[in-house]
Design a protein around this motif. Structure first.
Motif, mmCIF file in Angstrom:
data_model
loop_
_atom_site.group_PDB
_atom_site.id
_atom_site.type_symbol
_atom_site.label_atom_id
_atom_site.label_comp_id
_atom_site.label_asym_id
_atom_site.label_seq_id
_atom_site.Cartn_x
_atom_site.Cartn_y
_atom_site.Cartn_z
ATOM 1 N N GLY A 109 39.176 -34.197 23.987
ATOM 2 C CA GLY A 109 38.811 -35.372 24.758
ATOM 3 C C GLY A 109 39.275 -36.676 24.150
ATOM 4 N N VAL A 110 39.804 -36.636 22.912
ATOM 5 C CA VAL A 110 40.126 -37.876 22.217
ATOM 6 C C VAL A 110 41.081 -37.595 21.054
ATOM 7 C CG1 VAL A 110 38.164 -37.699 20.617
ATOM 8 C CG2 VAL A 110 39.027 -39.959 21.242
ATOM 9 N N HIS A 111 41.812 -38.617 20.678
ATOM 10 C CA HIS A 111 42.605 -38.613 19.448
ATOM 11 C C HIS A 111 41.954 -39.634 18.520
ATOM 12 C CE1 HIS A 111 46.299 -36.453 20.827
ATOM 13 N NE2 HIS A 111 45.836 -36.834 22.002
ATOM 14 N N VAL A 112 41.645 -39.237 17.277
ATOM 15 C CA VAL A 112 41.044 -40.163 16.324
ATOM 16 C C VAL A 112 42.029 -40.465 15.199
ATOM 17 C CG1 VAL A 112 38.674 -39.497 16.887
ATOM 18 C CG2 VAL A 112 39.866 -38.314 15.033
ATOM 19 N N HIS A 113 41.834 -41.629 14.595
ATOM 20 C CA HIS A 113 42.710 -42.128 13.524
ATOM 21 C C HIS A 113 44.171 -42.148 13.982
ATOM 22 C CE1 HIS A 113 39.457 -42.285 10.650
ATOM 23 N NE2 HIS A 113 39.098 -41.065 11.033
ATOM 24 N N ASP A 130 40.128 -45.457 14.789
ATOM 25 C CA ASP A 130 39.412 -44.634 13.804
ATOM 26 C C ASP A 130 38.589 -43.599 14.563
ATOM 27 O OD1 ASP A 130 37.337 -46.430 14.646
ATOM 28 O OD2 ASP A 130 37.629 -47.658 12.870
ATOM 29 N N VAL A 131 37.274 -43.741 14.591
ATOM 30 C CA VAL A 131 36.421 -42.793 15.313
ATOM 31 C C VAL A 131 35.508 -43.573 16.268
ATOM 32 C CG1 VAL A 131 36.510 -41.014 13.515
ATOM 33 C CG2 VAL A 131 34.663 -42.690 13.482
ATOM 34 N N PRO A 132 34.867 -42.872 17.203
ATOM 35 C CA PRO A 132 33.953 -43.557 18.130
ATOM 36 C C PRO A 132 32.822 -44.286 17.400
ATOM 37 C CG PRO A 132 34.409 -41.325 18.909
ATOM 38 C CD PRO A 132 34.996 -41.438 17.520
ATOM 39 N N GLU A 133 32.319 -45.338 18.017
ATOM 40 C CA GLU A 133 31.233 -46.128 17.428
ATOM 41 C C GLU A 133 30.028 -45.267 17.073
ATOM 42 O OE1 GLU A 133 30.347 -50.280 18.884
ATOM 43 O OE2 GLU A 133 31.696 -49.571 20.496
ATOM 44 N N GLU A 134 29.673 -44.313 17.947
ATOM 45 C CA GLU A 134 28.492 -43.486 17.705
ATOM 46 C C GLU A 134 28.630 -42.593 16.482
ATOM 47 O OE1 GLU A 134 30.782 -41.517 21.169
ATOM 48 O OE2 GLU A 134 30.225 -43.547 20.586
ATOM 49 N N LEU A 135 29.867 -42.461 15.958
ATOM 50 C CA LEU A 135 30.105 -41.697 14.739
ATOM 51 C C LEU A 135 30.410 -42.591 13.552
ATOM 52 C CD1 LEU A 135 32.174 -38.698 16.153
ATOM 53 C CD2 LEU A 135 29.729 -38.801 15.648
ATOM 54 N N GLY A 136 30.180 -43.894 13.714
ATOM 55 C CA GLY A 136 30.337 -44.827 12.609
ATOM 56 C C GLY A 136 31.650 -45.573 12.565
ATOM 57 N N GLY A 137 32.472 -45.409 13.583
ATOM 58 C CA GLY A 137 33.764 -46.100 13.612
ATOM 59 C C GLY A 137 33.706 -47.358 14.461
#
Length: 144
Positions: A109-113, A130-137
């Motif tokens: 569903g997503v590409h991170v970093h 980086d990563v989604p806000e809910e995961l600290g990004g």
């Protein structure tokens, strides 16, 4: 009776076996330098699970651990060197690499970093700095 699905996985040689149960918290592709070096590939397909959904069912005494940082505890089979999973304590999630659970219906569903990518993938999925806000990004999107 439960309708939760359970999927089986293993390391390269099969000495370490695991199951994942239920649904992952997220699925996608990581482009960070650490994942690329660890996987020896240009991108790493991930499935993130709550730790209680992941069970090592065989070979737990054969699992090695390395943590370059406190964010990621990477685990592999000490017999074949096959990668199995990464624990992310700060996120409260465990990454079971998509390739380790072959019958799991991986739907990224997503590409991170993505800012660190060495392989541009034009698939229409969101690309995050980086990563989604809910995961600290930051949750910041960047161009495909």
């Amino acid at each position: 009776m439960t309708d939760e699905h359970t999927y089986k996985g293993s390391c390269f040689c099969g000495a370490v076996q695991l199951t994942v149960t239920g649904e992952p918290a997220a699925m996608g592709y990581c482009h960070c330098e650490s994942c690329r070096h660890w996987s020896a590939g240009p991108v790493n397909a991930f499935t993130l699970w709550k730790p209680e959904a992941v069970q090592i069912t065989q070979g737990a005494d054969n699992v090695g651990t390395y943590n370059k940082s406190p964010n990621s505890y990477r685990k592999w089979c000490e017999t074949c060197g096959g990668h199995v999973l990464t624990e992310h304590p700060g996120m409260g999630l465990t990454d079971v690499y998509a390739a380790v659970i072959p019958d799991f219906p991986f739907q990224p569903g997503v590409h991170v970093h993505y800012q660190e990518t060495v392989l541009r993938i034009r698939d229409g999925l969101p690309k995050l700095k980086d990563v989604p806000e809910e995961l600290g990004g930051s949750g910041e999107s960047i161009a495909e």
